[in-house]
Design an enzyme around this catalytic site. Structure first.
Site, PDB file in Angstrom:
ATOM      1  N   VAL A  80      27.918  90.461  54.977  1.00 20.01           N
ATOM      2  CA  VAL A  80      27.747  91.850  55.426  1.00 20.01           C
ATOM      3  C   VAL A  80      26.360  92.414  55.116  1.00 20.01           C
ATOM      4  CG1 VAL A  80      30.214  92.397  55.365  1.00 20.01           C
ATOM      5  CG2 VAL A  80      28.806  92.835  53.320  1.00 20.01           C
ATOM      6  N   ASN A 105      35.757  95.894  54.416  1.00 16.89           N
ATOM      7  CA  ASN A 105      36.472  95.621  53.165  1.00 16.89           C
ATOM      8  C   ASN A 105      35.611  94.893  52.130  1.00 16.89           C
ATOM      9  OD1 ASN A 105      38.950  94.808  51.432  1.00 16.89           O
ATOM     10  ND2 ASN A 105      38.057  92.841  52.069  1.00 16.89           N
ATOM     11  N   SER A 158      37.103 102.979  46.432  1.00 15.69           N
ATOM     12  CA  SER A 158      37.825 102.644  45.199  1.00 15.69           C
ATOM     13  C   SER A 158      38.065 103.917  44.416  1.00 15.69           C
ATOM     14  CB  SER A 158      36.971 101.695  44.340  1.00 15.69           C
ATOM     15  OG  SER A 158      37.529 101.556  43.049  1.00 15.69           O
ATOM     16  N   TYR A 171      29.112 100.115  40.287  1.00 14.59           N
ATOM     17  CA  TYR A 171      30.300 100.111  41.160  1.00 14.59           C
ATOM     18  C   TYR A 171      30.653 101.556  41.535  1.00 14.59           C
ATOM     19  CZ  TYR A 171      34.826  98.487  42.949  1.00 14.59           C
ATOM     20  OH  TYR A 171      35.905  98.184  43.756  1.00 14.59           O
ATOM     21  N   ALA A 172      30.638 102.455  40.535  1.00 13.74           N
ATOM     22  CA  ALA A 172      30.952 103.873  40.774  1.00 13.74           C
ATOM     23  C   ALA A 172      29.975 104.477  41.773  1.00 13.74           C
ATOM     24  CB  ALA A 172      30.899 104.641  39.451  1.00 13.74           C
ATOM     25  N   LYS A 175      30.788 103.065  45.343  1.00 10.12           N
ATOM     26  CA  LYS A 175      32.061 103.459  45.962  1.00 10.12           C
ATOM     27  C   LYS A 175      32.102 104.968  46.245  1.00 10.12           C
ATOM     28  CE  LYS A 175      33.810  99.373  46.371  1.00 10.12           C
ATOM     29  NZ  LYS A 175      34.053  98.776  47.701  1.00 10.12           N
TER      30      LYS A 175
END
Ligand code: NAD
Length: 270
Positions: A80, A105, A158, A171-172, A175
């Site tokens: 991606v 996804n 998430s 990650y935070a 997302k």
């Protein structure tokens, strides 16, 4: 809830939530395009859909009916982060089948670390997959969907983009970006008949979650501690997230757009 006559392209569908989503959409009658950076895994998902379809056919033949419940499945190798490749795959799929649903996804986590201890190369790669990968998918699919006057985009965010987990800052960051990017896409593409929604899972039992706990001093204790923070007192299953995606993909969600659907066993509500 059926997806008959819809073509659904899913990224990262070689395993975990993406694989479960591919199987769920096929069960609901969609033509599934399984894609993954791991070409073999993407192909294996498509093969298991075709195998299930063949089993269904032979059992319905033995009952003297030719009705077909499952859709078809093909696969592509797709990283991606490669925008040109994403465009090429989307254009080929659109020419061949049309493109009704895109599920962005594919996503990755990173080992737990404080902001100051996180290497810039880790930050950049997670941003590239989780944010740029989602952007690339929308960039490729929106012209096709706007032109046809319909479409549904589902971006995998998430609960980590809604609450502040310590030592998961990159990650935070990614997302949370996916959630608000989804709202922007919904606002922009809605007048052309295209919907965009995000799904925000809590911890789901996949290899990503396994890697998260494996990075802890006592993985079993860390997992148990996490479970105790969930009102439902368990982690999620990939199939439960796949059901949310299938709903958003379907005409049952025809007036739902710009929404971030939380599926986290109640974690973020406490
Ligand atoms: P997973 O690691 O089990 O599967 C991810 C899949 O994505 C793999 O098949 C992998 O090969 C593929 N992938 C990785 N990088 C890619 C790339 N650059 N291009 C294309 N494919 C790539 O992960 P999962 O748990 O199934 O997670 C799927 C999505 O759900 C991710 O976006 C993840 O952030 C999100 N999510 C997962 C959880 C969880 O607890 N598992 C919770 C919230 C959100």
């Amino acid at each position: 809830m059926r997806l008959d006559d819809k073509t659904v392209l899913i990224t990262g569908s070689g395993t975990g939530i993406g694989e479960a989503t591919a199987l769920r959409c096929a069960e609901a009658g969609a033509t599934v395009v399984s894609t993954d950076v791991d070409a073999e895994a993407a192909a294996a998902t498509a093969a298991s859909i075709r195998d299930a379809d063949a089993d269904e056919q032979s059992s319905s033949n033995s009952h003297s009916t030719s009705s077909r419940e499952n859709g078809e499945a093909t696969s592509y190798e797709l990283d991606v982060t490669d925008a040109d490749r994403f465009h090429a795959v989307v254009d080929e799929v659109a020419d061949e089948h049309g493109l009704d649903v895109l599920v962005n996804n594919a996503g990755i986590g990173h080992p737990p670390s404080s902001v100051e201890d996180t290497d810039a190369s880790v930050r950049d790669y997670v941003v590239d997959v989780n944010i740029n990968g989602t952007w690339n998918g929308c960039h490729a699919a929106l012209p096709v969907m706007k032109e046809q006057g319909s479409g549904s985009i589902i971006n995998m965010a998430s609960v980590g983009g809604m609450v502040g987990f310590p030592y998961q800052s990159v990650y935070a960051l990614t997302k949370a970006a996916v959630i608000n990017f989804t709202r922007a896409v919904a606002a922009e593409a809605g007048p052309a008949g295209v919907r965009a929604n995000a799904v925000c899972p809590g911890f789901v039992d996949t290899q990503l979650t396994e890697a998260f706990f494996a990075g802890r001093e006592d993985p079993e204790a860390a997992r148990e501690e996490m479970i105790q923070q969930y009102p439902l007192r368990r982690l999620g299953e990939s199939e439960e997230i796949a059901d949310c995606v299938a709903f958003l993909a379907s005409d049952a969600a025809s007036f739902v757009t710009g929404h971030a659907l939380t599926a986290d066993g109640g974690f973020s509500s406490t």
